[in-house]
Write a protein that holds these residues in place. Structure first.
Motif, PDB file in Angstrom:
ATOM      1  N   PRO A  40      96.704  20.126 -37.233  1.00  0.00           N
ATOM      2  CA  PRO A  40      97.298  20.742 -36.137  1.00  0.00           C
ATOM      3  C   PRO A  40      95.989  20.816 -34.995  1.00  0.00           C
ATOM      4  O   PRO A  40      96.590  20.705 -33.737  1.00  0.00           O
ATOM      5  N   GLU A  41      94.621  20.794 -35.244  1.00  0.00           N
ATOM      6  CA  GLU A  41      93.736  20.776 -34.452  1.00  0.00           C
ATOM      7  C   GLU A  41      93.814  19.477 -33.582  1.00  0.00           C
ATOM      8  O   GLU A  41      93.622  19.275 -32.413  1.00  0.00           O
ATOM      9  N   ARG A  42      94.264  18.452 -34.372  1.00  0.00           N
ATOM     10  CA  ARG A  42      94.152  17.204 -33.430  1.00  0.00           C
ATOM     11  C   ARG A  42      95.540  16.993 -32.928  1.00  0.00           C
ATOM     12  O   ARG A  42      95.362  16.416 -31.386  1.00  0.00           O
ATOM     13  N   ALA A  77     114.306  18.844 -42.165  1.00  0.00           N
ATOM     14  CA  ALA A  77     113.556  19.857 -41.373  1.00  0.00           C
ATOM     15  C   ALA A  77     113.823  19.975 -39.946  1.00  0.00           C
ATOM     16  O   ALA A  77     113.187  19.640 -39.160  1.00  0.00           O
ATOM     17  N   ASN A  78     115.139  20.128 -39.526  1.00  0.00           N
ATOM     18  CA  ASN A  78     115.750  19.721 -38.175  1.00  0.00           C
ATOM     19  C   ASN A  78     115.153  20.480 -37.002  1.00  0.00           C
ATOM     20  O   ASN A  78     114.862  19.830 -36.274  1.00  0.00           O
ATOM     21  N   PRO A  79     114.765  21.878 -37.407  1.00  0.00           N
ATOM     22  CA  PRO A  79     114.086  22.446 -36.051  1.00  0.00           C
ATOM     23  C   PRO A  79     112.709  21.933 -35.746  1.00  0.00           C
ATOM     24  O   PRO A  79     112.614  21.639 -34.660  1.00  0.00           O
ATOM     25  N   LEU A  80     112.113  21.552 -36.785  1.00  0.00           N
ATOM     26  CA  LEU A  80     110.541  20.931 -36.613  1.00  0.00           C
ATOM     27  C   LEU A  80     110.857  19.558 -35.873  1.00  0.00           C
ATOM     28  O   LEU A  80     110.161  19.149 -34.931  1.00  0.00           O
ATOM     29  N   ALA A  81     111.704  18.812 -36.517  1.00  0.00           N
ATOM     30  CA  ALA A  81     112.047  17.494 -36.208  1.00  0.00           C
ATOM     31  C   ALA A  81     112.511  17.407 -34.590  1.00  0.00           C
ATOM     32  O   ALA A  81     112.151  16.532 -33.809  1.00  0.00           O
ATOM     33  N   ALA A  82     113.263  18.320 -34.228  1.00  0.00           N
ATOM     34  CA  ALA A  82     113.816  18.421 -32.786  1.00  0.00           C
ATOM     35  C   ALA A  82     112.621  18.924 -31.963  1.00  0.00           C
ATOM     36  O   ALA A  82     112.616  18.271 -30.766  1.00  0.00           O
ATOM     37  N   GLU A  83     112.031  19.809 -31.996  1.00  0.00           N
ATOM     38  CA  GLU A  83     110.746  20.099 -31.184  1.00  0.00           C
ATOM     39  C   GLU A  83     109.863  19.190 -30.983  1.00  0.00           C
ATOM     40  O   GLU A  83     109.348  18.703 -30.110  1.00  0.00           O
ATOM     41  N   ALA A  84     109.580  18.095 -32.226  1.00  0.00           N
ATOM     42  CA  ALA A  84     108.608  17.242 -32.447  1.00  0.00           C
ATOM     43  C   ALA A  84     109.111  16.171 -31.313  1.00  0.00           C
ATOM     44  O   ALA A  84     108.569  15.468 -30.633  1.00  0.00           O
ATOM     45  N   HIS A 103     110.860  23.420 -21.352  1.00  0.00           N
ATOM     46  CA  HIS A 103     109.610  23.008 -21.915  1.00  0.00           C
ATOM     47  C   HIS A 103     108.472  22.358 -20.912  1.00  0.00           C
ATOM     48  O   HIS A 103     107.980  21.306 -21.135  1.00  0.00           O
ATOM     49  N   LYS A 104     108.536  23.149 -20.000  1.00  0.00           N
ATOM     50  CA  LYS A 104     107.334  22.723 -18.853  1.00  0.00           C
ATOM     51  C   LYS A 104     106.008  22.598 -19.287  1.00  0.00           C
ATOM     52  O   LYS A 104     105.241  21.861 -18.805  1.00  0.00           O
ATOM     53  N   ASP A 105     105.480  23.544 -20.300  1.00  0.00           N
ATOM     54  CA  ASP A 105     104.267  23.613 -20.524  1.00  0.00           C
ATOM     55  C   ASP A 105     104.237  23.038 -21.907  1.00  0.00           C
ATOM     56  O   ASP A 105     104.744  23.520 -22.921  1.00  0.00           O
ATOM     57  N   THR A 106     103.348  21.938 -21.880  1.00  0.00           N
ATOM     58  CA  THR A 106     103.328  21.078 -23.444  1.00  0.00           C
ATOM     59  C   THR A 106     102.602  22.012 -24.450  1.00  0.00           C
ATOM     60  O   THR A 106     102.769  21.762 -25.391  1.00  0.00           O
ATOM     61  N   LEU A 109     105.042  24.198 -25.971  1.00  0.00           N
ATOM     62  CA  LEU A 109     105.519  23.445 -26.933  1.00  0.00           C
ATOM     63  C   LEU A 109     104.788  23.128 -28.060  1.00  0.00           C
ATOM     64  O   LEU A 109     105.496  23.126 -29.382  1.00  0.00           O
ATOM     65  N   VAL A 110     103.626  22.707 -28.067  1.00  0.00           N
ATOM     66  CA  VAL A 110     102.713  22.412 -29.263  1.00  0.00           C
ATOM     67  C   VAL A 110     102.545  23.572 -30.068  1.00  0.00           C
ATOM     68  O   VAL A 110     102.898  23.722 -31.168  1.00  0.00           O
ATOM     69  N   ASP A 111     102.629  24.953 -29.626  1.00  0.00           N
ATOM     70  CA  ASP A 111     102.473  26.222 -30.135  1.00  0.00           C
ATOM     71  C   ASP A 111     103.715  26.465 -30.976  1.00  0.00           C
ATOM     72  O   ASP A 111     103.488  26.854 -32.111  1.00  0.00           O
ATOM     73  N   ARG A 112     104.941  26.085 -30.454  1.00  0.00           N
ATOM     74  CA  ARG A 112     106.238  26.102 -31.056  1.00  0.00           C
ATOM     75  C   ARG A 112     106.145  25.151 -32.373  1.00  0.00           C
ATOM     76  O   ARG A 112     106.726  25.602 -33.485  1.00  0.00           O
ATOM     77  N   ILE A 113     105.852  24.018 -31.996  1.00  0.00           N
ATOM     78  CA  ILE A 113     105.864  23.026 -33.063  1.00  0.00           C
ATOM     79  C   ILE A 113     104.859  23.570 -34.356  1.00  0.00           C
ATOM     80  O   ILE A 113     105.314  23.350 -35.354  1.00  0.00           O
TER      81      ILE A 113
END
Length: 129
Positions: A40-42, A77-84, A103-106, A109-113
């Motif tokens: 996650p840190e990367r 794991a469709n929700p994770l795949a969709a956000e990714a 999803h203006k702020d990446t 989006l990373v936080d959600r992922i």
């Protein structure tokens, strides 16, 4: 083990793709759980670099999130795949962060992922035990 689906994982879909081979699915689950390639840190570092580069196409970040997306899709794991997928499209320059709807702020989006990633890990761990 009985087939079951949750809001995070559609096991029925995954098993259908794998000819109902539950042992193969569990091998994939265990591989996902043991994989230390995704950090996650990367992802946070890459997203920060993306923003500081003026939001230009950033293939390293795209490839990094692509691997997570692919693994998530294998497991349905469709929700994770969709956000990714959304983040990958931004990193590849297919859509701009500003034109991608809510999803203006990446960084958000990373936080959600990463939140979905943690929830998915917990769900997969419960399947594995």
């Amino acid at each position: 083990m009985e087939k079951r689906s949750t809001t995070l994982i559609d096991m029925n879909e995954a098993l259908e793709r794998l000819d109902n081979d539950m042992s193969l699915y569990m091998i994939l689950v265990d591989a996902f759980l043991e994989d230390k390639a995704f950090q996650p840190e990367r992802l946070r570092e890459l997203e920060s670099q993306f923003r500081s580069n003026g939001s230009q196409e950033f293939l390293e970040a795209a490839q990094y999130i692509h691997r997570l997306k692919g693994a998530a899709r294998q497991l349905s794991a469709n929700p994770l795949a969709a956000e990714a997928q959304k983040l990958e499209d931004i990193f590849r320059g297919k859509v701009s962060a500003a034109s991608s709807g809510d999803h203006k702020d990446t960084a958000l989006l990373v936080d959600r992922i990463l939140d979905l990633y943690q929830q998915t890990l917990l769900e997969l761990q419960s399947l594995s035990s």
